[in-house]
Design a protein around this motif. Structure first.
Motif, PDB file in Angstrom:
ATOM      1  N   LEU A  35       0.830  -1.203   0.000  1.00 31.25           N
ATOM      2  CA  LEU A  35       0.000   0.000   0.000  1.00 31.25           C
ATOM      3  C   LEU A  35       0.865   1.254   0.000  1.00 31.25           C
ATOM      4  O   LEU A  35       0.548   2.245  -0.663  1.00 31.25           O
ATOM      5  N   ARG A  36       1.964   1.197   0.737  1.00 26.71           N
ATOM      6  CA  ARG A  36       2.889   2.346   0.758  1.00 26.71           C
ATOM      7  C   ARG A  36       3.486   2.584  -0.625  1.00 26.71           C
ATOM      8  O   ARG A  36       3.586   3.734  -1.091  1.00 26.71           O
ATOM      9  N   LEU A  37       3.881   1.510  -1.301  1.00 24.85           N
ATOM     10  CA  LEU A  37       4.475   1.652  -2.627  1.00 24.85           C
ATOM     11  C   LEU A  37       3.444   2.136  -3.642  1.00 24.85           C
ATOM     12  O   LEU A  37       3.769   2.923  -4.538  1.00 24.85           O
ATOM     13  N   CYS A  38       2.210   1.678  -3.514  1.00 21.20           N
ATOM     14  CA  CYS A  38       1.149   2.168  -4.399  1.00 21.20           C
ATOM     15  C   CYS A  38       0.930   3.660  -4.189  1.00 21.20           C
ATOM     16  O   CYS A  38       0.753   4.420  -5.159  1.00 21.20           O
ATOM     17  N   ALA A  39       0.939   4.090  -2.939  1.00 17.87           N
ATOM     18  CA  ALA A  39       0.761   5.517  -2.655  1.00 17.87           C
ATOM     19  C   ALA A  39       1.893   6.332  -3.261  1.00 17.87           C
ATOM     20  O   ALA A  39       1.673   7.415  -3.816  1.00 17.87           O
ATOM     21  N   ALA A  40       3.126   5.807  -3.182  1.00 20.91           N
ATOM     22  CA  ALA A  40       4.266   6.512  -3.764  1.00 20.91           C
ATOM     23  C   ALA A  40       4.139   6.627  -5.273  1.00 20.91           C
ATOM     24  O   ALA A  40       4.640   7.583  -5.877  1.00 20.91           O
ATOM     25  N   ALA A  41       3.457   5.672  -5.895  1.00 24.35           N
ATOM     26  CA  ALA A  41       3.283   5.677  -7.352  1.00 24.35           C
ATOM     27  C   ALA A  41       2.019   6.404  -7.777  1.00 24.35           C
ATOM     28  O   ALA A  41       1.730   6.490  -8.977  1.00 24.35           O
ATOM     29  N   GLY A  42       1.239   6.900  -6.820  1.00 24.66           N
ATOM     30  CA  GLY A  42       0.020   7.618  -7.161  1.00 24.66           C
ATOM     31  C   GLY A  42      -1.129   6.724  -7.566  1.00 24.66           C
ATOM     32  O   GLY A  42      -1.991   7.131  -8.351  1.00 24.66           O
ATOM     33  N   ALA A  43      -1.179   5.496  -7.035  1.00 23.00           N
ATOM     34  CA  ALA A  43      -2.229   4.541  -7.401  1.00 23.00           C
ATOM     35  C   ALA A  43      -3.002   4.108  -6.164  1.00 23.00           C
ATOM     36  O   ALA A  43      -2.440   3.974  -5.077  1.00 23.00           O
ATOM     37  N   THR A  44      -4.298   3.878  -6.341  1.00 27.04           N
ATOM     38  CA  THR A  44      -5.147   3.341  -5.279  1.00 27.04           C
ATOM     39  C   THR A  44      -5.531   1.915  -5.655  1.00 27.04           C
ATOM     40  O   THR A  44      -6.308   1.704  -6.585  1.00 27.04           O
ATOM     41  N   PRO A  45      -4.983   0.912  -4.976  1.00 28.26           N
ATOM     42  CA  PRO A  45      -5.200  -0.474  -5.397  1.00 28.26           C
ATOM     43  C   PRO A  45      -6.501  -1.049  -4.862  1.00 28.26           C
ATOM     44  O   PRO A  45      -7.135  -0.511  -3.949  1.00 28.26           O
ATOM     45  N   GLN A 115      11.947   0.041  -5.831  1.00 30.25           N
ATOM     46  CA  GLN A 115      11.918   1.074  -6.865  1.00 30.25           C
ATOM     47  C   GLN A 115      11.355   0.540  -8.170  1.00 30.25           C
ATOM     48  O   GLN A 115      10.586   1.212  -8.864  1.00 30.25           O
ATOM     49  N   TRP A 116      11.738  -0.701  -8.528  1.00 29.70           N
ATOM     50  CA  TRP A 116      11.189  -1.300  -9.748  1.00 29.70           C
ATOM     51  C   TRP A 116       9.671  -1.399  -9.644  1.00 29.70           C
ATOM     52  O   TRP A 116       8.949  -1.104 -10.604  1.00 29.70           O
ATOM     53  N   LEU A 117       9.176  -1.801  -8.473  1.00 31.39           N
ATOM     54  CA  LEU A 117       7.740  -1.990  -8.312  1.00 31.39           C
ATOM     55  C   LEU A 117       7.007  -0.655  -8.342  1.00 31.39           C
ATOM     56  O   LEU A 117       5.924  -0.546  -8.929  1.00 31.39           O
ATOM     57  N   VAL A 118       7.564   0.373  -7.728  1.00 28.07           N
ATOM     58  CA  VAL A 118       6.942   1.704  -7.791  1.00 28.07           C
ATOM     59  C   VAL A 118       6.825   2.155  -9.245  1.00 28.07           C
ATOM     60  O   VAL A 118       5.783   2.670  -9.673  1.00 28.07           O
ATOM     61  N   ASP A 119       7.886   1.956 -10.026  1.00 28.63           N
ATOM     62  CA  ASP A 119       7.851   2.347 -11.441  1.00 28.63           C
ATOM     63  C   ASP A 119       6.786   1.569 -12.201  1.00 28.63           C
ATOM     64  O   ASP A 119       6.065   2.133 -13.036  1.00 28.63           O
ATOM     65  N   ARG A 120       6.690   0.279 -11.936  1.00 24.92           N
ATOM     66  CA  ARG A 120       5.707  -0.545 -12.646  1.00 24.92           C
ATOM     67  C   ARG A 120       4.276  -0.139 -12.266  1.00 24.92           C
ATOM     68  O   ARG A 120       3.396  -0.051 -13.130  1.00 24.92           O
ATOM     69  N   ILE A 121       4.023   0.108 -10.988  1.00 25.15           N
ATOM     70  CA  ILE A 121       2.697   0.540 -10.549  1.00 25.15           C
ATOM     71  C   ILE A 121       2.356   1.893 -11.164  1.00 25.15           C
ATOM     72  O   ILE A 121       1.230   2.126 -11.629  1.00 25.15           O
ATOM     73  N   ALA A 122       3.329   2.801 -11.169  1.00 26.21           N
ATOM     74  CA  ALA A 122       3.087   4.130 -11.748  1.00 26.21           C
ATOM     75  C   ALA A 122       2.786   4.039 -13.236  1.00 26.21           C
ATOM     76  O   ALA A 122       1.973   4.795 -13.763  1.00 26.21           O
ATOM     77  N   ASP A 123       3.440   3.111 -13.925  1.00 23.23           N
ATOM     78  CA  ASP A 123       3.162   2.924 -15.355  1.00 23.23           C
ATOM     79  C   ASP A 123       1.690   2.601 -15.585  1.00 23.23           C
ATOM     80  O   ASP A 123       1.044   3.177 -16.468  1.00 23.23           O
ATOM     81  N   VAL A 124       1.153   1.651 -14.829  1.00 25.10           N
ATOM     82  CA  VAL A 124      -0.238   1.270 -15.049  1.00 25.10           C
ATOM     83  C   VAL A 124      -1.188   2.355 -14.548  1.00 25.10           C
ATOM     84  O   VAL A 124      -2.269   2.558 -15.105  1.00 25.10           O
TER      85      VAL A 124
END
Length: 368
Positions: A35-45, A115-124
């Motif tokens: 959830l923290r990484l999703c928030a950093a990427a600007g996504a609500t899962p 960091q890889w996961l934040v980038d991937r979440i932000a992409d979607v």
């Protein structure tokens, strides 16, 4: 430990629109981290302990993050791409077997892969597609007209209905917002991004910039900040490119670490050279420095022509392919032309050159 099993991209949800990632786990600690990484990427899962019901978000989500604790519960689900198995135990030899069982295309271990996961979440979350066609413009000597051409290219791109971003990479150039008559326009300038690291959100970047002539402009303010750290330059330009369309960059004639970051992300460069021998000699030095980083550099020759020179001869002397010639735009030489955006009328030789350039470049696509 991180590893790729297949390279298929995740499916787009909602006809290619941005979608929410799906998290499957009952591990409270792992869920907090995701959830923290999703928030950093600007996504609500969307969060579930196991696979959602029929026709649910398992099929629709652009990215599925399966906690290692939930792998057993996912084994019977329909196979799909965009599944990431997330765990913590770097020494667990069974993780690859579980990844294959659920059809995961990536195995990721926290915290190393954050960091890889934040980038991937932000992409979607941003609905990333093909990156913008990115063109740099640089003068062969001072006063060559590179800034004028960069502005005209951006204005023409926007007039053709393309999402367009104009980037001023020359802190000593006086500001492209001034060239476009928008020095008082509200929005952020380069100094506001000097502390940027990692990933900058493409949508947030675009919305924060001044909008002039239907395009977004990243320029300099009139303060004392004359440099932005290379990591910030890299992050900002990468964000600009993720939105698609076109990005035009006005480059300085020196190549420092920050400019090298820009050059590395260009699809092609245009070297603007006045048709005179001294300018050709100066442009040769610029081309030599830029060519160490940029693979595709082409020459744009600006008239009027000195005796014995034409555009093809300038191209031959520099050993660069010819992108075309740009005659002097008389209206831009008059005082009443101040604040009038280059190429904004859609008429005249400069606007004609820009329109023809984009027609060719966009057809060539990523091969330019």
């Amino acid at each position: 430990m991180n590893g790729i099993i297949t390279h298929d991209p995740p499916p787009a949800s909602g006809g290619g629109r941005p979608g929410a990632p799906l998290i499957l786990t009952e591990d409270a600690g792992l869920l907090d981290d995701l959830l923290r990484l999703c928030a950093a990427a600007g996504a609500t899962p969307e969060v579930h302990p196991g696979v959602p019901g029929p026709r649910g978000s398992w099929e629709a989500a652009p990215l599925v993050l399966v906690g290692d604790d939930a792998a057993r519960r996912v084994r019977g689900a329909a196979r799909r791409t965009g599944v990431v198995l997330v765990g913590r135990d770097q020494d667990d030899p069974g993780v690859w077997r579980r990844a294959v069982e659920i059809g995961a295309d990536h195995v990721l271990m926290l915290p190393d892969g954050e960091q890889w996961l934040v980038d991937r979440i932000a992409d979607v979350a941003e609905g990333v597609g093909r990156p913008a066609l990115t063109v740099g413009v640089i003068g062969g000597r001072g006063g060559a007209g590179a800034s004028t051409l960069a502005c005209a290219l951006a204005v023409t791109s926007a007039r053709e209905g393309l999402r367009t971003l104009l980037v001023d990479a020359d802190p000593l150039g006086g500001g492209l917002d001034v060239v476009l008559g928008g020095e008082a326009a509200e929005g952020l300038r380069w100094p506001a991004f000097a502390a940027s690291r990692g990933r900058v959100g493409g949508g947030a970047l675009e919305e924060s910039l001044p909008e002039l002539h239907s395009l977004r402009v990243l320029s300099w303010d009139r303060g004392d900040c004359l440099a932005v750290p290379p990591p910030a330059v890299r992050a900002v330009l990468a964000a600009a490119r993720r939105g698609g369309g076109t990005v035009v960059v006005d480059l300085p004639r020196r190549v420092d670490d920050g400019v090298a970051e820009v050059l590395a992300q260009l699809d092609l460069g245009l070297l603007v050279v006045p048709a005179e021998l001294r300018a050709v000699a100066a442009a040769g030095r610029v081309a030599s420095a830029v060519g160490m980083v940029l693979r595709d550099l082409r020459v744009v020759v600006r008239g009027p022509y000195a005796p014995g020179l034409d555009d093809r001869e300038v191209s031959r002397l520099l050993g660069l392919p010819l992108a075309g010639d740009v005659p002097v735009e008389p209206a831009l030489q008059r005082p009443e032309g101040a604040g009038r955006a280059p190429g904004a009328s859609g008429r005249g030789p400069l606007a004609r050159f820009c329109k023809e350039f984009w027609e060719r470049a966009l057809v060539e696509g990523r091969a330019v």
